[in-house]
Every structure is written in C-alpha cells, then in structure tokens.
Design a protein around this motif. Structure first.
Motif, PDB file in Angstrom:
ATOM      1  N   ALA A 109       0.739  -1.274  -0.095  1.00  0.00           N
ATOM      2  CA  ALA A 109       0.078  -0.064   0.023  1.00  0.00           C
ATOM      3  C   ALA A 109       0.991   1.319   0.099  1.00  0.00           C
ATOM      4  O   ALA A 109       0.752   2.292  -0.786  1.00  0.00           O
ATOM      5  N   TYR A 110       1.930   1.406   0.693  1.00  0.00           N
ATOM      6  CA  TYR A 110       2.841   2.493   0.956  1.00  0.00           C
ATOM      7  C   TYR A 110       3.437   2.782  -0.653  1.00  0.00           C
ATOM      8  O   TYR A 110       3.634   3.706  -0.988  1.00  0.00           O
ATOM      9  N   ARG A 111       4.028   1.647  -1.283  1.00  0.00           N
ATOM     10  CA  ARG A 111       4.524   1.692  -2.529  1.00  0.00           C
ATOM     11  C   ARG A 111       3.523   2.256  -3.543  1.00  0.00           C
ATOM     12  O   ARG A 111       3.930   3.108  -4.332  1.00  0.00           O
ATOM     13  N   ALA A 112       2.366   1.899  -3.192  1.00  0.00           N
ATOM     14  CA  ALA A 112       1.329   2.362  -4.350  1.00  0.00           C
ATOM     15  C   ALA A 112       1.211   4.112  -4.487  1.00  0.00           C
ATOM     16  O   ALA A 112       0.677   4.528  -5.090  1.00  0.00           O
ATOM     17  N   LEU A 113       1.435   4.742  -3.049  1.00  0.00           N
ATOM     18  CA  LEU A 113       1.414   6.012  -2.943  1.00  0.00           C
ATOM     19  C   LEU A 113       2.077   6.711  -4.043  1.00  0.00           C
ATOM     20  O   LEU A 113       1.698   7.746  -4.617  1.00  0.00           O
ATOM     21  N   ASN A 114       3.455   6.348  -4.431  1.00  0.00           N
ATOM     22  CA  ASN A 114       4.141   6.905  -5.269  1.00  0.00           C
ATOM     23  C   ASN A 114       4.434   6.076  -6.753  1.00  0.00           C
ATOM     24  O   ASN A 114       5.055   6.339  -7.517  1.00  0.00           O
ATOM     25  N   ALA A 115       3.581   5.127  -6.839  1.00  0.00           N
ATOM     26  CA  ALA A 115       3.515   4.293  -7.998  1.00  0.00           C
ATOM     27  C   ALA A 115       2.976   4.778  -9.380  1.00  0.00           C
ATOM     28  O   ALA A 115       1.918   5.690  -9.437  1.00  0.00           O
ATOM     29  N   ASP A 116       3.555   4.255 -10.382  1.00  0.00           N
ATOM     30  CA  ASP A 116       2.874   4.634 -11.864  1.00  0.00           C
ATOM     31  C   ASP A 116       1.409   4.153 -11.548  1.00  0.00           C
ATOM     32  O   ASP A 116       1.213   2.981 -11.280  1.00  0.00           O
ATOM     33  N   PRO A 117       0.361   4.853 -12.496  1.00  0.00           N
ATOM     34  CA  PRO A 117      -1.035   4.529 -12.420  1.00  0.00           C
ATOM     35  C   PRO A 117      -1.149   2.879 -12.735  1.00  0.00           C
ATOM     36  O   PRO A 117      -2.068   2.110 -12.315  1.00  0.00           O
ATOM     37  N   ARG A 118      -0.402   2.565 -13.763  1.00  0.00           N
ATOM     38  CA  ARG A 118      -0.458   1.109 -14.169  1.00  0.00           C
ATOM     39  C   ARG A 118      -0.258   0.072 -12.898  1.00  0.00           C
ATOM     40  O   ARG A 118      -0.659  -0.999 -13.269  1.00  0.00           O
ATOM     41  N   ARG A 119       0.563   0.467 -11.959  1.00  0.00           N
ATOM     42  CA  ARG A 119       0.929  -0.508 -10.964  1.00  0.00           C
ATOM     43  C   ARG A 119       0.074  -0.283  -9.664  1.00  0.00           C
ATOM     44  O   ARG A 119       0.306  -1.177  -8.925  1.00  0.00           O
ATOM     45  N   ILE A 120      -0.644   0.685  -9.708  1.00  0.00           N
ATOM     46  CA  ILE A 120      -1.513   0.741  -8.485  1.00  0.00           C
ATOM     47  C   ILE A 120      -2.570  -0.291  -8.472  1.00  0.00           C
ATOM     48  O   ILE A 120      -2.618  -0.781  -7.064  1.00  0.00           O
ATOM     49  N   ARG A 121      -3.020  -0.572  -9.171  1.00  0.00           N
ATOM     50  CA  ARG A 121      -3.962  -1.997  -9.055  1.00  0.00           C
ATOM     51  C   ARG A 121      -3.262  -3.270  -8.739  1.00  0.00           C
ATOM     52  O   ARG A 121      -3.724  -3.926  -7.789  1.00  0.00           O
ATOM     53  N   ARG A 122      -2.202  -3.310  -9.347  1.00  0.00           N
ATOM     54  CA  ARG A 122      -1.470  -4.704  -9.046  1.00  0.00           C
ATOM     55  C   ARG A 122      -1.132  -4.666  -7.402  1.00  0.00           C
ATOM     56  O   ARG A 122      -1.266  -5.599  -6.619  1.00  0.00           O
ATOM     57  N   LEU A 123      -0.534  -3.523  -7.049  1.00  0.00           N
ATOM     58  CA  LEU A 123      -0.145  -3.249  -5.605  1.00  0.00           C
ATOM     59  C   LEU A 123      -1.278  -3.521  -4.785  1.00  0.00           C
ATOM     60  O   LEU A 123      -1.282  -4.192  -3.682  1.00  0.00           O
ATOM     61  N   GLY A 124      -2.505  -2.810  -5.151  1.00  0.00           N
ATOM     62  CA  GLY A 124      -3.465  -3.097  -4.461  1.00  0.00           C
ATOM     63  C   GLY A 124      -4.082  -4.409  -4.292  1.00  0.00           C
ATOM     64  O   GLY A 124      -4.397  -5.062  -3.235  1.00  0.00           O
TER      65      GLY A 124
ATOM     66  N   ARG B  84      -7.059   9.481  -7.087  1.00  0.00           N
ATOM     67  CA  ARG B  84      -6.076  10.414  -7.354  1.00  0.00           C
ATOM     68  C   ARG B  84      -5.407  10.097  -8.755  1.00  0.00           C
ATOM     69  O   ARG B  84      -5.046  11.181  -9.420  1.00  0.00           O
ATOM     70  N   ALA B  85      -5.260   8.968  -9.097  1.00  0.00           N
ATOM     71  CA  ALA B  85      -4.439   8.534 -10.223  1.00  0.00           C
ATOM     72  C   ALA B  85      -5.242   8.927 -11.499  1.00  0.00           C
ATOM     73  O   ALA B  85      -5.176   8.928 -12.606  1.00  0.00           O
ATOM     74  N   SER B  86      -6.652   8.427 -11.333  1.00  0.00           N
ATOM     75  CA  SER B  86      -7.779   8.183 -12.752  1.00  0.00           C
ATOM     76  C   SER B  86      -8.679   9.283 -12.576  1.00  0.00           C
ATOM     77  O   SER B  86      -9.073   9.439 -13.795  1.00  0.00           O
ATOM     78  N   ARG B  87      -9.175   9.743 -11.422  1.00  0.00           N
ATOM     79  CA  ARG B  87     -10.361  10.604 -11.367  1.00  0.00           C
ATOM     80  C   ARG B  87     -11.413   9.995 -12.187  1.00  0.00           C
ATOM     81  O   ARG B  87     -12.383  10.643 -12.820  1.00  0.00           O
ATOM     82  N   SER B  88     -11.653   8.697 -12.138  1.00  0.00           N
ATOM     83  CA  SER B  88     -12.613   7.907 -12.746  1.00  0.00           C
ATOM     84  C   SER B  88     -13.536   7.058 -11.848  1.00  0.00           C
ATOM     85  O   SER B  88     -12.994   6.205 -11.099  1.00  0.00           O
ATOM     86  N   TRP B  89     -14.858   7.222 -11.752  1.00  0.00           N
ATOM     87  CA  TRP B  89     -15.771   6.648 -11.156  1.00  0.00           C
ATOM     88  C   TRP B  89     -15.817   5.038 -11.257  1.00  0.00           C
ATOM     89  O   TRP B  89     -15.678   4.327 -10.400  1.00  0.00           O
TER      90      TRP B  89
ATOM     91  N   LEU C 129     -12.579   3.579  -9.928  1.00  0.00           N
ATOM     92  CA  LEU C 129     -12.747   3.497  -8.554  1.00  0.00           C
ATOM     93  C   LEU C 129     -13.733   2.267  -8.179  1.00  0.00           C
ATOM     94  O   LEU C 129     -13.257   1.369  -7.509  1.00  0.00           O
ATOM     95  N   ALA C 130     -14.492   2.187  -8.957  1.00  0.00           N
ATOM     96  CA  ALA C 130     -15.466   0.822  -8.618  1.00  0.00           C
ATOM     97  C   ALA C 130     -14.911  -0.414  -8.811  1.00  0.00           C
ATOM     98  O   ALA C 130     -15.095  -1.556  -8.132  1.00  0.00           O
ATOM     99  N   ALA C 131     -14.185  -0.386  -9.987  1.00  0.00           N
ATOM    100  CA  ALA C 131     -13.621  -1.586 -10.437  1.00  0.00           C
ATOM    101  C   ALA C 131     -12.520  -2.106  -9.538  1.00  0.00           C
ATOM    102  O   ALA C 131     -12.546  -3.334  -9.105  1.00  0.00           O
ATOM    103  N   ASP C 132     -11.604  -1.141  -9.110  1.00  0.00           N
ATOM    104  CA  ASP C 132     -10.744  -1.275  -8.118  1.00  0.00           C
ATOM    105  C   ASP C 132     -11.336  -1.762  -6.815  1.00  0.00           C
ATOM    106  O   ASP C 132     -10.768  -2.717  -6.126  1.00  0.00           O
ATOM    107  N   ALA C 133     -12.358  -1.077  -6.433  1.00  0.00           N
ATOM    108  CA  ALA C 133     -13.008  -1.454  -4.923  1.00  0.00           C
ATOM    109  C   ALA C 133     -13.430  -2.901  -5.037  1.00  0.00           C
ATOM    110  O   ALA C 133     -13.219  -3.482  -4.069  1.00  0.00           O
ATOM    111  N   ALA C 134     -14.272  -3.207  -6.000  1.00  0.00           N
ATOM    112  CA  ALA C 134     -14.671  -4.575  -6.119  1.00  0.00           C
ATOM    113  C   ALA C 134     -13.629  -5.670  -6.166  1.00  0.00           C
ATOM    114  O   ALA C 134     -13.862  -6.656  -5.530  1.00  0.00           O
ATOM    115  N   LEU C 135     -12.552  -5.422  -6.982  1.00  0.00           N
ATOM    116  CA  LEU C 135     -11.449  -6.448  -7.180  1.00  0.00           C
ATOM    117  C   LEU C 135     -10.750  -6.541  -6.032  1.00  0.00           C
ATOM    118  O   LEU C 135     -10.447  -7.592  -5.239  1.00  0.00           O
TER     119      LEU C 135
END
Length: 526
Positions: free
Chosen positions: A184-199, A233-238, A241-247
């Motif tokens: 989670a900490y690394r996701a704070l400064n990660a490339d947007p493409r890595r945020i989902r994988r780190l999550g 913050r990375a996507s500004r897309s609902w 966000l919903a897809a990440d939350a569900a996953l």
C-alpha cells in the motif's frame, strides 16, 4: 557501502547539491537542514540488515525453543493442526472460533516432523525476522537503514513482552499485514498502471491474514481506504474506482469465502458460520475487575513505545528526509488503525497487543536517527538494552509461572500409567492430549470453553451437560490446576470437585509460582 543511505529508491527526489558553508545552513523559511537525497541502500546492504535481524530473532527467541508450556493458545493450535492430519475437521470434531487458516498453518508445520513444538517455534521465529525486515524497509525513508534496522530489532524485543515468545497468531499474521502495508505504501508513489497490482497484492495478503485472525480487518480497512484514495487520485474515474474497489474487496474476502465454500461442500456451513462469526457475540463481556489488571499490564508495555513515537513526531527528523513526511505519516496511520482495533475489541489480554508492535516499531524509527547521529545511536542502544533486560525478566517470570519441559515431563510421567482409561484436561494445557496421543474426550478440548463463565452459552453446548457427559465416561486421568480462577463457572466446578472427591485421588502435584498442576487418577471400583 553505507548502511545509513535512504530507501526505497523510488521515493528519493533529487535536490541541488549544496556548496561550501551552505551545505549545513537552514533552508530559508523552513527551519530544516537542506539535505541531498542519498542513493537507496543497495541489495548487499539489505542482505546485511536481513542477516542481522535473522540473527537477532534467533538470539532473542531460541531460549524458549522446546518449551511445551509457552502458552495454552498456541499449544491448542498445534493440537488441532496435528489432529487435522488425522482427519479431524475444525468446528465439527474440535470446536474453536479461530479461523481455519490458523489451524491449517499448524497442520503444515506438523509435516516438518518431530512433536511439532520446536518446529512451530522455529517457523514463528522466521516469520518474526521477516516481519522485522519489512518494518525496516518501511522505516528507511523516514529514518535511514541503520535506524530502520534498529527498529526491527526493537520489534523483535517487544514480542516476548506481549506473550509473543512462540506462535501466537499475530506473530504469523504480522508478516502478512506488514507485507500489505509495504504494498500500500509503494502504491502512494507508483505509476498508475501499478496501483491496481499493488492493491491486489495488499488485499490478498490481508485476506490471508484474516484467515489467521479476523482482527486483521481493522488494518485491512485502513489500507483499503488509502488504496481507494490513491486510485481516485490517479484516475479521477468513478468506473475505475468501482472496479478497483470490487477487485480488492473480493481478494480480501476470497480466502474466507473459499473456506466457507469447503465447509458448505462438507455439509457443515452452519458449524463454520457459528464458530467464526456468531459465537463471539454470545460470549459475556469481562468485568471491570478482570479488565483493570490487563489494562495495567498493557500500559506498562505500550506507554514507553508510544512516548517514543511522540518524541519522534516532535523532534521531526523525518521532515528533512526525502519521502520522510509520507513515510512517517503512513506509519502513524497504520498505528492508529491497529490501536483502534485493539481498543474496540476490548478484552486487553497481553497477546492482543501483538498487532500494535509492528506499527509502533515503525513509527519510533525516526527517533533513532536524530540530527545528532550520536544521540540517535544512544537512544537506539538504550531501547535495545531495555528490551533485552525486560525479555530476560519475562523469561524468568514466564518459566516460573507456566513451567517448561521439566514440569511437562513430570506431568507426562504421572499421566501415562492411567492413560488406557482416557484423559481429560479439565483445567490445564491441551498440549497434553498431543504429547500423550490420548483420544479427545470431547469436541471442546480447550479447557476454557468448559470452565470459564464468559463462555457459558457461547460455544454451542451447555457446559454443565457436557461436563457431566465427560465424567460419565469415567476418564482414567483428570488434570486440574489450583487455585481456580475467579472467572470460572462455579456451578461446573462443583460438579467436577464432587466427582474428584468421590472417585479420584491426586498422584502428582507440579508446583509453579502462582498455581499448581494436579494429576488425578481414578480409584479402582470396590
């Protein structure tokens, strides 16, 4: 190679190299020294740090290797893990309310051979060392690798003070939570493409942790909220966000849902649901008289590191390090989540404080890296010396209070001659069933489920009825502990005492500092 370099590298920001006297001047208007970002510690530095922490873990904990009386909880987990390998199904054949993943872990440890005691203690030590290394990795951006490694040592020293000498559940799942924290900490400064994988990694680790103990949910919730904020913050897309939350929620729940599905396939979903989720709500709350000494003991353990965290925040050396603000803020957030879970649960047993120790050690790390390097080293040395001394005292007191292999051998020698007629550990350690190989006289072999008043009506049976049923089988040996605790169900105590007076005689008494273990053998019928 310098151990004092910062880590990890992706958090370092380049700054202009100061020249001459300006190298030590304060940055205008900020009141802090302007620092040049140091390169991240290389792999060799982290291998050295990991080796030091591994050595420290064994040096601190090896004194207890082979002790079969460290704690009744972990001994019960070992018993259940062993019986699982012989076909027993938790919640059905052996009742408890811990997640099945914890028992599966101990079953896996039993595959290492021996009687499992040294084996689980060595595995727990490896988990503790790995957790300390992850704490160091998280602490390095705010404190540097030397202070971060010292914080890892402090974590290892604090574990025994909270009942973590051996294999309590948090000794294992703290590693999973620390791994989730690092992701989670690394996701704070990660490339947007890595945020989902780190999550995904963070929430899967939380899900595995939930199958060791469900109190991980508090830290998992905090990390999940943080990750959702990073995703937004990375996507500004609902939609994103919903897809990440569900996953992420799905991954966190997946291990528990898989366990439930297995029990449903076995036709035992109701047993699983009651033990895991419903029975805890039926357990009576502890009285103020019970909670007061537990809180006092918890305060003795937690106040010094909490004060250290406060000093670290006040001195603020982390502000002058690239990425230090983010790293220290993350540590404080993790600590707040863990502390909230501890306070909400409200039982305050010493080992319930174990989940607090990882974020505590992390948050106090900057105190060991003050602007005056000698002072930071002195503070770290003082904390480590205090921890070594406290562990030594805890070792001596624990051995006197609970006993060790010597007392266990006395008990086994007294039990074995009458074992053919059965064993019942009415008030004692369930490890006796494991070490003697005795059949379990009940689905409730953990003594507290039958003798504690707070468990009355919360374990799926009536205590008095089950105790009468066990006594009707005329077990050849009964193990008791005196004096009885104040929180016993004394209606059950009277039933057992009457049977002991009528049909049993004491054959061995093992005296400890605050209690005695008594082995009773059934007298022959006239």
């Amino acid at each position: 190679m310098e151990l004092s370099r910062l880590a990890p590298s992706h958090l370092a920001r380049r700054s202009r190299k100061p020249r001459g006297r300006n190298a030590r001047r304060l940055a205008p208007g900020r009141g802090e020294p302007r620092l040049t970002a140091s390169p991240a510690p290389d792999r060799r530095a982290w291998i050295l740090a990991g080796g030091l922490l591994l050595a420290a873990a064994f040096a601190i904990r090896a004194w207890q290797f082979g002790n079969p009386l460290l704690h009744v909880d972990e001994n019960f987990y070992l018993l259940v893990g062993d019986r699982m390998l012989h076909g027993a199904l938790p919640y059905v054949d052996i009742w408890d309310r811990k997640p099945v993943g914890l028992f599966a872990l101990y079953a896996a440890i039993r595959l290492l051979g021996g009687d499992g005691i040294v084996q689980y203690q060595v595995v727990a030590t490896l988990f503790a060392a790995a957790t300390a290394l992850l704490i160091a990795r998280l602490a390095a951006p705010a404190a540097g690798i030397v202070a971060a490694t010292a914080a890892g040592v402090v974590y290892l020293l604090m574990l025994p003070l909270a009942g973590g000498w051996g294999g309590q559940a948090p000794v294992f799942y703290n590693l999973l939570v620390a791994g989730a924290a690092l992701a989670a900490y690394r996701a704070l400064n990660a490339d947007p493409r890595r945020i989902r994988r780190l999550g995904c990694l963070a929430m899967l680790l939380i899900g595995l942790g939930l199958q060791l103990k469900y109190t991980v949910v508090f830290e998992g919730f905090a990390f999940g909220v943080l990750l959702l904020g990073v995703s937004w913050r990375a996507s500004r897309s609902w939609t994103r966000l919903a897809a990440d939350a569900a996953l992420w929620i799905g991954l966190a729940l997946a291990p528990t849902l898989l366990a439930l599905a297995y029990y449903a396939w076995r036709g035992e979903a109701q047993a699983f649901v009651y033990a895991n989720f419903l029975s805890i709500g039926a357990r009576a709350e502890a009285s103020d008289a019970e909670l007061a000494p537990r809180l006092l003991k918890a305060a003795r353990l937690l106040v010094p590191p909490l004060l250290a965290v406060g000093l670290a925040a006040w001195i603020g050396g982390w502000r002058a390090r690239p990425g230090g603000r983010t790293a220290f803020g993350f540590a404080i957030g993790w600590l707040a989540a863990a502390l909230g879970g501890y306070l909400i649960f409200g039982t305050y047993f010493d080992h319930y404080a174990l989940p607090l120790l990882a974020p505590l050690a992390l948050a106090m790390a900057p105190l060991f890296a003050t602007r005056s390097r000698p002072l930071g080293i002195a503070i770290a040395t003082a904390f480590i010396a205090l921890g070594v001394t406290a562990d030594g005292v805890a070792f001596v007191k624990g051995k006197a209070k609970r006993g060790d292999a010597q007392e266990m051998n006395e008990l086994l020698a007294a039990i074995r001659p009458g074992l053919s007629q059965g064993l019942w550990v009415w008030n004692g350690d369930s490890i006796l069933y494991h070490l003697t190989g005795a059949p379990l006289p009940s689905r409730w072999p953990f003594a507290g489920h039958l003798n504690l008043l707070r468990e009355h009506g919360a374990v799926g049976m009536d205590q008095e009825t089950e105790v009468r049923r066990i006594l009707a089988t005329r077990p050849g040996v009964i193990v008791d502990r005196t004096p009885r605790a104040k929180d016993f169900n004394f209606a059950v105590v009277r039933i057992v005492d009457a049977e002991l007076a009528s049909h049993y005689r004491p054959v061995t008494t093992v005296k400890l500092s605050k209690s005695s273990l008594v082995v009773y053998r059934r007298t022959p019928s006239p």
